[in-house]
Write an enzyme that holds these catalytic residues in place. Sequence first.
Site, PDB file in Angstrom:
ATOM      1  CG  ASP A 197      28.632  25.129  17.585  1.00 13.95           C
ATOM      2  OD1 ASP A 197      27.857  25.898  18.190  1.00 13.95           O
ATOM      3  OD2 ASP A 197      29.515  24.462  18.162  1.00 13.95           O
ATOM      4  CD1 TRP A 219      24.297  22.780  30.579  1.00 13.86           C
ATOM      5  CD2 TRP A 219      23.560  23.755  32.444  1.00 13.86           C
ATOM      6  NE1 TRP A 219      24.537  21.913  31.607  1.00 13.86           N
ATOM      7  CE2 TRP A 219      24.088  22.481  32.766  1.00 13.86           C
ATOM      8  CE3 TRP A 219      23.040  24.545  33.461  1.00 13.86           C
ATOM      9  CZ2 TRP A 219      24.093  21.991  34.069  1.00 13.86           C
ATOM     10  CZ3 TRP A 219      23.047  24.048  34.759  1.00 13.86           C
ATOM     11  CH2 TRP A 219      23.573  22.787  35.058  1.00 13.86           C
ATOM     12  CG  ASP A 220      28.421  24.799  25.194  1.00 17.50           C
ATOM     13  OD1 ASP A 220      28.006  23.758  24.661  1.00 17.50           O
ATOM     14  OD2 ASP A 220      29.123  25.648  24.588  1.00 17.50           O
ATOM     15  CG  ASN A 247      31.334  22.486  24.051  1.00 20.58           C
ATOM     16  OD1 ASN A 247      30.683  22.449  23.011  1.00 20.58           O
ATOM     17  ND2 ASN A 247      31.383  23.547  24.819  1.00 20.58           N
ATOM     18  NE  ARG A 299      35.773  23.693  22.449  1.00 23.67           N
ATOM     19  CZ  ARG A 299      35.115  24.767  22.843  1.00 23.67           C
ATOM     20  NH1 ARG A 299      34.388  24.749  23.928  1.00 23.67           N
ATOM     21  NH2 ARG A 299      35.167  25.879  22.147  1.00 23.67           N
ATOM     22  CD1 TRP A 327      29.644  20.592  16.825  1.00 19.39           C
ATOM     23  CD2 TRP A 327      31.124  20.724  15.151  1.00 19.39           C
ATOM     24  NE1 TRP A 327      30.126  21.875  16.788  1.00 19.39           N
ATOM     25  CE2 TRP A 327      31.038  21.981  15.773  1.00 19.39           C
ATOM     26  CE3 TRP A 327      31.991  20.565  14.067  1.00 19.39           C
ATOM     27  CZ2 TRP A 327      31.793  23.078  15.359  1.00 19.39           C
ATOM     28  CZ3 TRP A 327      32.739  21.660  13.653  1.00 19.39           C
ATOM     29  CH2 TRP A 327      32.646  22.894  14.299  1.00 19.39           C
ATOM     30  CG  ASP A 368      29.333  31.755  23.915  1.00 20.69           C
ATOM     31  OD1 ASP A 368      30.139  30.819  24.066  1.00 20.69           O
ATOM     32  OD2 ASP A 368      28.158  31.574  23.533  1.00 20.69           O
TER      33      ASP A 368
HETATM   34  C1  DGJ Z   1      29.977  25.396  21.650  1.00 21.37           C
HETATM   35  C2  DGJ Z   1      28.731  26.203  21.423  1.00 21.37           C
HETATM   36  O1  DGJ Z   1      27.864  25.521  20.588  1.00 21.37           O
HETATM   37  C3  DGJ Z   1      29.113  27.559  20.860  1.00 21.37           C
HETATM   38  O2  DGJ Z   1      27.967  28.302  20.560  1.00 21.37           O
HETATM   39  C4  DGJ Z   1      29.977  28.265  21.854  1.00 21.37           C
HETATM   40  O3  DGJ Z   1      29.243  28.535  23.017  1.00 21.37           O
HETATM   41  C5  DGJ Z   1      31.202  27.421  22.174  1.00 21.37           C
HETATM   42  N1  DGJ Z   1      30.846  26.098  22.572  1.00 21.37           N
HETATM   43  C6  DGJ Z   1      32.015  28.062  23.259  1.00 21.37           C
HETATM   44  O4  DGJ Z   1      33.053  27.285  23.652  1.00 21.37           O
END
Ligand code: DGJ
Length: 729
Positions: free
Chosen positions: A548, A477-478, A480, A443, A199, A366
């Site tokens: 990020d 479209w995230d 995480n 998360r 990351w 966002d």
């Molecule tokens: C991870 C993304 O990479 C960020 O740009 C942002 O959208 C955050 N998530 C939001 O939770």
Amino acid sequence: MAILFENGIFRLDAGETSYAMMIGEDRTLLHLYYGARLADSDLGYLLYLLPTASFSALRAELVRPGHSPDTLLQEFSCNGTGDFRASACQIRDADGHSATDLRYVSHRILPGKYALPGLPATYAEDERDAATLEITLEDPHTGLRAVLLYGVFEHLGAVTRAVRLENPSSRTVTVERVFSACLDLPRCDLDLVSLWGHWSCERNVARRPIDRGSQGVSSKRGASGHAENPFIALCSRNADETSGDVYAASFVYSGNFEASAEVDSYGMTRLLLGLETTDFAWTLEPGESFTAPEAVLVYSAEGFGGMSRTFHRLFRQHLVRGAWKTKRRPILVNNWEATYFDFDEEKLAAIARDAADLGIEMLVMDDGWFGARNDDTSSLGDWTVNEEKLRGGLAPLVRRVNEMGLKFGIWFEPEMISPVSRLCETHPEWVLGIPGRGKSIARSQYVLDMSRADVRDYLFDAMAAILSSANIEYVKWDFNRNLTEAGSLLLPPERGKEIFHRYVLGLYELLERLHTAFPELLLEGCSGGGGRFDPGMLYYTPQIWTSDNTDACERLFIQHGTSLVYPPSSISAHVSATPNHRTGRETPFVTRGVVAMGGAFGYELDLTKLTDEERALVREQVAFYRKYCGVVQNGDYYRLISPFEDRNLAAWSSVSEDRRTVIVSVVAYRFRYPRAEFLRLCGLDPEAVYVDRGSGARYRGSTLMRAGLNLTREFRDGESVRIVLEAEA
Ligand code: DGJ
């Protein structure tokens, strides 16, 4: 003709490359050649017959020295029948045996490019751009068939491969491994190149000499992941940006993968790329078939630069689809680093007002607009507007933003569910998990079981309702977290190992539905930055948030590594605030712009806090990008100085398709004393006279490529130079 078949030999010609194989005497398919283009068809003499190899078994019907499956170059290697190297295919038959033995049965040569049901794949809009070869192999014992698919892009130097396994027998079998690409090379004097990261530090370039035994990279994360990219290259030891052999393979897939290079005792190397093997198996009932995803092979005799430009063209022209394939991407401002979760419509409207004034074209809202989400601990899955933040819902805000002359985009993380959400209360069975086992949390969120049709229906309806409620033109479209305790309540035990692949198929199905229902929508992929930056996602999302880490100096490394495979048009890059939120580094505003303009350009800061001087710079950047975006988006990309190799500088250039416009960017990620430096450019018209738009200096293209631009000067920490060269009429 891109595909020739003569005397049992297939020759595939793609751009400056040829690929050849032959039907062996025992009807196994043998590999002959992959490399620079050949003119001869009579290539049987290339058959690699090792005179003696003790302990290498011979087939009963071909007891002749040299004809052991263990020592021949195989086109699609099988398990347990004499080839002791890692196999491309292993099927467990109904009696529990895993020996597989595939022999040639027939083939077809077809115009155009094959498609893969339910999977992303390269395509040719015009049938003349590509040809397809389908070779059917069959195991005489089980009757199982493997249909090898080859796509040949005649003008591009790319050959694609995929495989369909069919079970025409009356008994159930289990596919235990299936690799989409198997490439046997009669050499081992090679380095292995891969892209590793984590990351905030994605796609670093790793290079190491290969040695006897097996080496490679993989993902078991349920996503291609930050750690390794689904890409592998083998190159000659002297290969660099401009010369040397490179054999590269990229997997058009977004889930678990495995890529390896195995050097055997006789100096041959087997490259395999496909679905990861330890967490995969697939049951094939009588009459069923299984299609493995596509792998793209690129050979370059012009080192990594040649390899990248082939991947870039292929992905730009034959993978990315839809309305945004060639259209100029909007310059956007994203509110994430400006506000994080702390925003309401007034804050967003204020950013939009400034954006409009500065010439920015889209506002992206966002994370944090839905459910009761004010931090990352709740509400994923509850895709309804948080009216405490956005009074009256989305429509009034979007209308307001549109009236200012801006487009509007929105963030989703569809595949996730927060334990604290209405959705989790109502549908705990939709969470990916194994009954009786605890669920790991990352998360503060779990993953939805995307293999379930009811989950996908829910997500489609929820997203479609939001997208139809206002004029929303873009979705980020995230994704995480990665998958753990991967199990689905709907899968019977014998199909437990199918879950990872079924998850990805479910994801693709939802993306396809969205693409069909909202054809004008621009999708941007994202996974905690660039944790799912792969060709599979590019098929649905023409651009992907790269990292990020928005620090311009860090981005030099990340974007350099990413550009090995992915075109600049796909590499989202934003100017963010200084000191940078992640690294604390201060970088000049100009340099932040130069770096972000190496990709799909935008901003990620609070525009209302800019000084007048910075506002003037934004206007300049916007005007520059509007003027030259076509060169960056559709031009050829040349890496000129690698930050991984130089202690101070990174440099790259974009050259327009007609070679008349060249943008050269040089950035010092660290202070550099004056030293002799002549930056030799690439890809210019040698005869043309180029004018430096800034200084007025005139140079012949050949001079710029042979002697170079004079960069003998001091570079302050974070300083950049950008030179625009235009050919005289
Ligand atoms: C991870 C993304 O990479 C960020 O740009 C942002 O959208 C955050 N998530 C939001 O939770």
